[in-house]
Scaffold this motif. Sequence first.
Motif, PDB file in Angstrom:
ATOM      1  N   PHE A 192      27.709 -14.864  22.218  1.00 35.72           N
ATOM      2  CA  PHE A 192      26.676 -13.833  22.283  1.00 35.72           C
ATOM      3  C   PHE A 192      25.337 -14.391  22.777  1.00 35.72           C
ATOM      4  CE2 PHE A 192      29.860 -11.749  19.730  1.00 35.72           C
ATOM      5  CZ  PHE A 192      29.864 -10.486  20.309  1.00 35.72           C
ATOM      6  N   ALA A 193      25.055 -15.666  22.522  1.00 33.44           N
ATOM      7  CA  ALA A 193      23.854 -16.280  23.087  1.00 33.44           C
ATOM      8  C   ALA A 193      23.937 -16.292  24.612  1.00 33.44           C
ATOM      9  CB  ALA A 193      23.680 -17.700  22.545  1.00 33.44           C
ATOM     10  N   ALA A 194      25.167 -16.443  25.134  1.00 37.83           N
ATOM     11  CA  ALA A 194      25.357 -16.464  26.589  1.00 37.83           C
ATOM     12  C   ALA A 194      24.945 -15.148  27.233  1.00 37.83           C
ATOM     13  CB  ALA A 194      26.812 -16.785  26.913  1.00 37.83           C
ATOM     14  N   LYS A 195      24.993 -14.070  26.479  1.00 38.04           N
ATOM     15  CA  LYS A 195      24.576 -12.773  27.009  1.00 38.04           C
ATOM     16  C   LYS A 195      23.067 -12.736  27.256  1.00 38.04           C
ATOM     17  CE  LYS A 195      28.351 -10.217  24.779  1.00 38.04           C
ATOM     18  NZ  LYS A 195      29.017  -9.697  25.991  1.00 38.04           N
ATOM     19  N   LYS A 196      22.355 -13.684  26.672  1.00 34.74           N
ATOM     20  CA  LYS A 196      20.924 -13.840  26.913  1.00 34.74           C
ATOM     21  C   LYS A 196      20.651 -14.983  27.897  1.00 34.74           C
ATOM     22  CE  LYS A 196      18.845 -10.880  24.016  1.00 34.74           C
ATOM     23  NZ  LYS A 196      17.775  -9.942  24.425  1.00 34.74           N
ATOM     24  N   GLY A 197      21.718 -15.477  28.502  1.00 35.42           N
ATOM     25  CA  GLY A 197      21.579 -16.568  29.467  1.00 35.42           C
ATOM     26  C   GLY A 197      21.356 -17.919  28.822  1.00 35.42           C
ATOM     27  N   LEU A 198      21.732 -18.049  27.539  1.00 35.25           N
ATOM     28  CA  LEU A 198      21.520 -19.296  26.813  1.00 35.25           C
ATOM     29  C   LEU A 198      22.857 -19.928  26.431  1.00 35.25           C
ATOM     30  CD1 LEU A 198      18.741 -17.973  24.382  1.00 35.25           C
ATOM     31  CD2 LEU A 198      18.396 -19.438  26.395  1.00 35.25           C
ATOM     32  N   PRO A 199      22.939 -21.264  26.436  1.00 40.99           N
ATOM     33  CA  PRO A 199      24.195 -21.912  26.040  1.00 40.99           C
ATOM     34  C   PRO A 199      24.479 -21.768  24.551  1.00 40.99           C
ATOM     35  CG  PRO A 199      22.493 -23.560  26.435  1.00 40.99           C
ATOM     36  CD  PRO A 199      21.921 -22.245  26.879  1.00 40.99           C
ATOM     37  N   TYR A 200      23.417 -21.646  23.752  1.00 40.62           N
ATOM     38  CA  TYR A 200      23.558 -21.479  22.303  1.00 40.62           C
ATOM     39  C   TYR A 200      22.254 -20.930  21.742  1.00 40.62           C
ATOM     40  CZ  TYR A 200      21.083 -25.963  22.307  1.00 40.62           C
ATOM     41  OH  TYR A 200      20.177 -26.955  22.529  1.00 40.62           O
ATOM     42  N   ASP A 201      22.308 -20.467  20.496  1.00 41.50           N
ATOM     43  CA  ASP A 201      21.121 -19.917  19.839  1.00 41.50           C
ATOM     44  C   ASP A 201      20.364 -21.067  19.171  1.00 41.50           C
ATOM     45  OD1 ASP A 201      19.199 -18.444  18.552  1.00 41.50           O
ATOM     46  OD2 ASP A 201      20.569 -17.456  17.149  1.00 41.50           O
ATOM     47  N   ASP A 202      19.377 -21.600  19.865  1.00 43.47           N
ATOM     48  CA  ASP A 202      18.647 -22.778  19.402  1.00 43.47           C
ATOM     49  C   ASP A 202      18.011 -22.543  18.024  1.00 43.47           C
ATOM     50  OD1 ASP A 202      17.399 -25.297  19.461  1.00 43.47           O
ATOM     51  OD2 ASP A 202      15.582 -24.451  20.358  1.00 43.47           O
ATOM     52  N   LYS A 203      18.458 -23.335  17.048  1.00 43.11           N
ATOM     53  CA  LYS A 203      17.951 -23.279  15.671  1.00 43.11           C
ATOM     54  C   LYS A 203      18.134 -21.906  15.008  1.00 43.11           C
ATOM     55  CE  LYS A 203      14.510 -26.843  16.703  1.00 43.11           C
ATOM     56  NZ  LYS A 203      13.065 -27.176  16.777  1.00 43.11           N
ATOM     57  N   GLY A 204      18.904 -21.030  15.651  1.00 38.47           N
ATOM     58  CA  GLY A 204      19.123 -19.703  15.090  1.00 38.47           C
ATOM     59  C   GLY A 204      17.953 -18.762  15.301  1.00 38.47           C
ATOM     60  N   LYS A 205      17.119 -19.059  16.305  1.00 43.09           N
ATOM     61  CA  LYS A 205      15.901 -18.258  16.519  1.00 43.09           C
ATOM     62  C   LYS A 205      16.217 -16.810  16.886  1.00 43.09           C
ATOM     63  CE  LYS A 205      13.152 -22.257  18.023  1.00 43.09           C
ATOM     64  NZ  LYS A 205      12.534 -22.923  19.203  1.00 43.09           N
ATOM     65  N   LEU A 206      17.245 -16.610  17.721  1.00 45.99           N
ATOM     66  CA  LEU A 206      17.607 -15.241  18.095  1.00 45.99           C
ATOM     67  C   LEU A 206      18.119 -14.472  16.877  1.00 45.99           C
ATOM     68  CD1 LEU A 206      19.479 -15.679  21.512  1.00 45.99           C
ATOM     69  CD2 LEU A 206      17.224 -14.672  21.145  1.00 45.99           C
ATOM     70  N   ALA A 207      18.997 -15.108  16.112  1.00 46.16           N
ATOM     71  CA  ALA A 207      19.548 -14.443  14.926  1.00 46.16           C
ATOM     72  C   ALA A 207      18.449 -14.087  13.928  1.00 46.16           C
ATOM     73  CB  ALA A 207      20.583 -15.351  14.264  1.00 46.16           C
ATOM     74  N   LYS A 208      17.461 -14.946  13.827  1.00 44.85           N
ATOM     75  CA  LYS A 208      16.375 -14.706  12.864  1.00 44.85           C
ATOM     76  C   LYS A 208      15.570 -13.465  13.235  1.00 44.85           C
ATOM     77  CE  LYS A 208      13.001 -17.247  10.137  1.00 44.85           C
ATOM     78  NZ  LYS A 208      12.466 -18.586   9.824  1.00 44.85           N
ATOM     79  N   LYS A 209      15.519 -13.144  14.532  1.00 43.63           N
ATOM     80  CA  LYS A 209      14.785 -11.956  14.997  1.00 43.63           C
ATOM     81  C   LYS A 209      15.570 -10.668  14.751  1.00 43.63           C
ATOM     82  CE  LYS A 209      12.401 -14.344  18.808  1.00 43.63           C
ATOM     83  NZ  LYS A 209      12.322 -14.431  20.293  1.00 43.63           N
ATOM     84  N   GLY A 210      16.885 -10.804  14.576  1.00 46.88           N
ATOM     85  CA  GLY A 210      17.736  -9.631  14.464  1.00 46.88           C
ATOM     86  C   GLY A 210      17.809  -9.070  13.053  1.00 46.88           C
ATOM     87  N   LYS A 211      18.469  -7.917  12.952  1.00 46.92           N
ATOM     88  CA  LYS A 211      18.684  -7.257  11.665  1.00 46.92           C
ATOM     89  C   LYS A 211      20.187  -7.139  11.420  1.00 46.92           C
ATOM     90  CE  LYS A 211      14.407  -4.529  11.725  1.00 46.92           C
ATOM     91  NZ  LYS A 211      13.827  -3.144  11.676  1.00 46.92           N
ATOM     92  N   VAL A 212      20.594  -7.423  10.202  1.00 42.00           N
ATOM     93  CA  VAL A 212      22.008  -7.331   9.840  1.00 42.00           C
ATOM     94  C   VAL A 212      22.471  -5.876   9.948  1.00 42.00           C
ATOM     95  CG1 VAL A 212      23.668  -7.578   7.951  1.00 42.00           C
ATOM     96  CG2 VAL A 212      21.913  -9.339   8.325  1.00 42.00           C
ATOM     97  N   ILE A 213      23.657  -5.697  10.540  1.00 45.30           N
ATOM     98  CA  ILE A 213      24.267  -4.370  10.662  1.00 45.30           C
ATOM     99  C   ILE A 213      25.260  -4.225   9.497  1.00 45.30           C
ATOM    100  CG2 ILE A 213      25.586  -2.817  12.150  1.00 45.30           C
ATOM    101  CD1 ILE A 213      24.721  -4.686  14.512  1.00 45.30           C
ATOM    102  N   PRO A 214      24.919  -3.488   8.448  1.00 48.24           N
ATOM    103  CA  PRO A 214      25.747  -3.443   7.233  1.00 48.24           C
ATOM    104  C   PRO A 214      27.201  -3.053   7.479  1.00 48.24           C
ATOM    105  CG  PRO A 214      23.620  -2.422   6.824  1.00 48.24           C
ATOM    106  CD  PRO A 214      23.692  -2.679   8.296  1.00 48.24           C
TER     107      PRO A 214
END
Length: 363
Positions: A192-214
């Motif tokens: 899923f990080a690749a969908k943002k053009g990234l090889p990986y989610d560095d330190k989880g920064k992208l995930a930290k911006k997101g909201k959990v989908i219950p």
Amino acid sequence: MDTSNIYHIIGLMSGTSGDGLDMAHCRFVYEQKWSFSIIEATTVPFPENLGKKLNQAHQLSGEELCLLDREFGTWMGEKIKEFCKSYQLRPDAVASHGHTVFHQPQKRLTTQIGCGWSLMQTCGLPVINDFRTLDVLLGGQGAPLAPVGDHYLFEAYDFCLNLGGIANISMISKGQRKAFDTSPFNLLLNHFAAKKGLPYDDKGKLAKKGKVIPELLEQLNSLPYYENIGAKSLGRENIENSFLPLLENRNAEVEDTLATLVRHYAEQISKVVLEHSIKSPSKLLITGGGAYNHFFIEVLSEKLGDKAIAIVPDREIVDFKEALIFAFLGVLKLRKEANSLASVTGASRNSCGGTLYLPDLTA
């Protein structure tokens, strides 16, 4: 000191994340118990074309896969020669995990490519590979194998968690070493990080911006894999057939998907730790690329509370523990001692897996 109890082995690990080859030159000494040191270690990125073929290996024809098997073995042999020359190393042998293409233990199938003959012929050293097949033929999962190393090399920790393409955990339960794959990990996060053009989610920064989908979190936690009890392992097939469709069909924002995955992983892993913990606080060793996902470590620590302490060791252990352990499995193979535990894999017995390739001394 009996020098037959001293071993210098290069361990090779090509994980399911598919980012490169880990090489660790390790020294092992046995004096009533095992000790180790990592003398030199490095990660060699895959050339673009080779990396692409490895990531798509499960989709290749039989002929193409056989050719890639030889190509990858030869490439690894070349890298070992360069590694040994750069650091003036003279190892006793090379122990290679290989690159997993298929893993379907229920069909008695597991395939790791990286031809042992090609590897040995190119580097000129004894080679041990194909560590999983014997266990699978004995009815086991063929995975995880790292718990043997955890048992002898990392006994100071109550739990050993490795966060690679797939997350696996190892522990002592009711007097026996137990281990299994807890969930996917970087395979999905990187996808899923690749969908943002990234090889990986560095330190989880992208995930930290997101909201959990219950709803998605509940669906992930309800997948059939988590109902299995005892020895169990995940393959790429499980992830592509069960996890990915669920995530892709949601068509959510990447950040929200990543946040949900992080929460899902933390819930599954903390559940295992809390169920098996026999003291408080327990010590949980965390290694593998996922150990650098700071956001995940935060979420996991919250889930563990004061029952367990998440410990991220020195970078050398984080990055090269799996290569170290496969080097150790090679030592056990040379000693003709068990390097796969039935209590972990569910096989009919302990076994000494691996195929040994020796240079032709008559040439």
